[in-house]
Design a protein around this motif. Structure first.
Motif, PDB file in Angstrom:
ATOM      1  N   LYS A 210       1.417   4.001  -3.230  1.00 11.78           N
ATOM      2  CA  LYS A 210       1.130   5.437  -3.076  1.00 11.78           C
ATOM      3  C   LYS A 210       2.343   6.271  -3.477  1.00 11.78           C
ATOM      4  O   LYS A 210       2.215   7.283  -4.169  1.00 11.78           O
ATOM      5  CB  LYS A 210       0.709   5.755  -1.642  1.00 11.78           C
ATOM      6  CG  LYS A 210      -0.690   5.286  -1.322  1.00 11.78           C
ATOM      7  CD  LYS A 210      -1.077   5.604   0.097  1.00 11.78           C
ATOM      8  CE  LYS A 210      -2.481   5.090   0.382  1.00 11.78           C
ATOM      9  NZ  LYS A 210      -2.881   5.264   1.771  1.00 11.78           N
TER      10      LYS A 210
ATOM     11  N   GLN B 139       2.706   6.144  -7.240  1.00  8.42           N
ATOM     12  CA  GLN B 139       1.715   6.974  -7.931  1.00  8.42           C
ATOM     13  C   GLN B 139       2.189   8.425  -7.988  1.00  8.42           C
ATOM     14  O   GLN B 139       2.092   9.075  -9.010  1.00  8.42           O
ATOM     15  CB  GLN B 139       0.347   6.876  -7.251  1.00  8.42           C
ATOM     16  CG  GLN B 139      -0.743   7.680  -7.924  1.00  8.42           C
ATOM     17  CD  GLN B 139      -0.993   7.280  -9.375  1.00  8.42           C
ATOM     18  OE1 GLN B 139      -0.915   6.120  -9.735  1.00  8.42           O
ATOM     19  NE2 GLN B 139      -1.277   8.255 -10.214  1.00  8.42           N
TER      20      GLN B 139
ATOM     21  N   GLU C  50       0.816  -1.210   0.000  1.00 10.03           N
ATOM     22  CA  GLU C  50       0.000   0.000   0.000  1.00 10.03           C
ATOM     23  C   GLU C  50       0.853   1.265   0.000  1.00 10.03           C
ATOM     24  O   GLU C  50       0.666   2.168  -0.823  1.00 10.03           O
ATOM     25  CB  GLU C  50      -0.938   0.001   1.204  1.00 10.03           C
ATOM     26  CG  GLU C  50      -1.888   1.160   1.227  1.00 10.03           C
ATOM     27  CD  GLU C  50      -2.894   1.062   2.363  1.00 10.03           C
ATOM     28  OE1 GLU C  50      -3.686   2.000   2.480  1.00 10.03           O
ATOM     29  OE2 GLU C  50      -2.884   0.082   3.114  1.00 10.03           O
TER      30      GLU C  50
ATOM     31  N   VAL D 164      -5.829   4.172  -5.575  1.00  7.72           N
ATOM     32  CA  VAL D 164      -4.563   4.704  -6.084  1.00  7.72           C
ATOM     33  C   VAL D 164      -4.183   4.109  -7.432  1.00  7.72           C
ATOM     34  O   VAL D 164      -3.638   4.794  -8.288  1.00  7.72           O
ATOM     35  CB  VAL D 164      -3.426   4.451  -5.052  1.00  7.72           C
ATOM     36  CG1 VAL D 164      -2.100   4.941  -5.560  1.00  7.72           C
ATOM     37  CG2 VAL D 164      -3.769   5.083  -3.727  1.00  7.72           C
TER      38      VAL D 164
END
Length: 138
Positions: free
Chosen positions: A103, A106, A99, A134
């Protein structure tokens, strides 16, 4: 944009990644980079893509992989696509750090105007919902 190629082992993810890499090379006006653990894709991905074996650079873990991908973007302004094969083999933390990693990727993808594809060997139900906000899934 970050795209996840998700599926259990044996579901054809690597073939899809190879296809995406070859399509990206055909459509790109810049460079396409394929990151893998080992050198198993040498004869499947077109020679016009840059193949990088993480074992040669002792990359292990999400932090090292993120730094490596950031360095590729920083050193080459014309990288349009980065595809990562076997993400969980490179990053043994697997789902635990995915996770945070996605992020950060991105943000990097937006800053560098680069498309990033991660091959994830897991069942889609195992992927946290927060990642869906995301990343795009294929």
């Amino acid at each position: 944009m970050v795209t996840l190629l998700i599926g259990k082992k044996g579901t054809g993810k690597t073939k899809k990644l190879i296809s995406l890499a070859n399509e990206a090379v055909a459509a790109s006006t810049g460079n396409v980079v394929v990151i893998e653990k080992g050198s198993k894709l040498t004869y499947d991905v077109t020679h016009k893509a840059r193949l990088i074996d993480t074992e040669q650079y002792l990359i292990s873990g999400y932090d090292m992989l993120f730094g490596f991908i950031s360095g590729i973007c920083a050193g080459n302004y014309d990288v349009t696509d980065i595809l990562v094969d076997s993400t969980f083999k490179i990053c043994p933390e697997a789902l635990a750090g995915l996770e945070t990693f996605t992020k950060k990727l991105q943000d990097l993808a937006e800053t560098a105007s680069t498309n990033i594809v991660l091959l994830i060997s897991a069942d889609e139900s195992e992927i946290p919902e927060s990642i869906n906000a995301v990343c795009r899934k294929v």
